[in-house]
Design a protein around this motif. Sequence first.
Motif, short mmCIF file in Angstrom:
data_model
loop_
_atom_site.label_atom_id
_atom_site.label_comp_id
_atom_site.label_asym_id
_atom_site.label_seq_id
_atom_site.Cartn_x
_atom_site.Cartn_y
_atom_site.Cartn_z
N GLN A 55 -12.50 -37.19 10.36
CA GLN A 55 -13.62 -36.64 11.13
C GLN A 55 -14.91 -36.89 10.36
OE1 GLN A 55 -13.87 -32.31 12.01
NE2 GLN A 55 -14.29 -32.95 14.09
N TYR B 114 -5.98 -37.96 10.54
CA TYR B 114 -7.19 -38.16 11.32
C TYR B 114 -8.39 -38.05 10.38
CZ TYR B 114 -5.07 -37.87 15.99
OH TYR B 114 -4.35 -38.13 17.14
N LEU C 17 -0.38 -31.24 18.96
CA LEU C 17 -0.73 -31.46 17.56
C LEU C 17 -1.06 -30.13 16.88
CD1 LEU C 17 -3.12 -34.53 17.95
CD2 LEU C 17 -0.80 -34.56 17.08
N SER D 261 -19.31 -37.21 10.04
CA SER D 261 -20.38 -36.21 10.11
C SER D 261 -20.81 -35.91 11.54
CB SER D 261 -21.59 -36.67 9.30
OG SER D 261 -22.01 -37.93 9.77
N LYS D 262 -20.50 -36.81 12.47
CA LYS D 262 -20.83 -36.58 13.88
C LYS D 262 -19.69 -35.88 14.60
CE LYS D 262 -24.05 -40.41 14.41
NZ LYS D 262 -24.37 -41.66 15.15
N LYS D 263 -18.69 -35.48 13.86
CA LYS D 263 -17.54 -34.74 14.40
C LYS D 263 -16.54 -35.60 15.17
CE LYS D 263 -18.48 -30.44 13.20
NZ LYS D 263 -17.57 -29.69 12.32
N PHE D 264 -16.73 -36.92 15.16
CA PHE D 264 -15.75 -37.77 15.85
C PHE D 264 -14.42 -37.72 15.09
CE2 PHE D 264 -18.89 -38.71 18.60
CZ PHE D 264 -19.81 -39.70 18.28
N LEU D 265 -13.34 -37.52 15.84
CA LEU D 265 -11.99 -37.46 15.26
C LEU D 265 -11.28 -38.78 15.55
CD1 LEU D 265 -10.50 -33.98 16.18
CD2 LEU D 265 -10.34 -35.07 13.94
N TYR E 134 0.44 -37.23 11.15
CA TYR E 134 -0.74 -38.06 11.37
C TYR E 134 -1.80 -37.79 10.30
CZ TYR E 134 1.13 -37.42 16.17
OH TYR E 134 1.93 -37.32 17.28
N PHE F 2 -2.78 -28.97 13.43
CA PHE F 2 -3.60 -29.53 12.37
C PHE F 2 -3.57 -28.67 11.12
CE2 PHE F 2 -6.07 -33.06 14.08
CZ PHE F 2 -5.84 -32.94 15.43
N GLY F 3 -3.74 -29.35 9.97
CA GLY F 3 -4.00 -28.64 8.73
C GLY F 3 -5.46 -28.22 8.69
N ALA F 4 -5.83 -27.50 7.63
CA ALA F 4 -7.19 -26.96 7.52
C ALA F 4 -8.21 -28.03 7.15
CB ALA F 4 -7.21 -25.84 6.49
N GLU G 150 -4.16 -47.79 12.38
CA GLU G 150 -5.37 -48.24 13.05
C GLU G 150 -6.15 -49.15 12.11
OE1 GLU G 150 -6.45 -47.22 16.50
OE2 GLU G 150 -4.28 -47.21 16.27
N PHE H 238 -8.04 -34.78 8.24
CA PHE H 238 -7.10 -33.80 8.78
C PHE H 238 -5.71 -34.42 8.86
CE2 PHE H 238 -9.58 -30.21 9.95
CZ PHE H 238 -10.84 -30.69 10.30
N ILE I 78 -7.96 -41.35 14.78
CA ILE I 78 -6.62 -41.52 14.22
C ILE I 78 -6.65 -42.63 13.18
CG2 ILE I 78 -6.00 -43.08 16.12
CD1 ILE I 78 -3.48 -40.75 14.49
#
Lengths: 109, 114
Positions: free
Chosen positions: B37, B35, B103, B39-43, B33, B105-107, B58, B90, B45
């Motif tokens: 993210q 994703y 899931l 600045s408001k931290k919304f993740l 996948y 995740f990578g860094a 999407e 991500f 897809i």
Amino acid sequence: GQQVMQIPQYQHVQEGEDFTTYCNSSTTLSNIQWYKQRPGGHPVFLIQLVKSGEVKKQKRLTFQFGEAKKNSSLHITATQTTDVGTYFCAGEGTYKYIFGTGTRLKVLA
Amino acid sequence: DTAVSQTPKYLVTQMGNDKSIKCEQNLGHDTMYWYKQDSKKFLKIMFSYNNKELIINETVPNRFSPKSPDKAHLNLHINSLELGDSAVYFCASSQDLGGANVLTFGAGSRLTVL
């Protein structure tokens, strides 16, 4: 489309206080997952809940899945500074997980 | 031995440029996948690939083009970068274990568009 909301968006607590974040989905979920993201880090899987009304515990963390499988909560007892981060719930869609809006937790020593 | 690795970790570039982010997983997972993210931290897809096949796309501008040369790799190419593309991207992977699709995740790759 499917939406997953979390409240509160932010929470500051004194170390030792309890903390709860709530997750609400616009649709019924087959399961729900919780992830923690430390500041500057990446989301890390905590737990998955599958059954209606399920409750799971991990040390000071208690996770609940609602009876209608549309909501969930994460409760942390006696927070510690290591609990700092953003907590996300995630509901399963087709070939993807829809992440909640997240709750940012700050713990003041 | 990192399970999901992304490069580069940081990327600073000018508007209008084209850039790529690479991702590799050594977990043997079938699904990968991207994703975003903000600045408001919304993740959110963006894309999902299962065994190199695009499964989810999407509502992402077609300036974003994912490519999966094999099931262990998923790259993201972005054309004509815009200010609004600044975010952390991500990569993640998962394996369907009878209903438990966890899931990993990578860094993350922090993209800053100036």
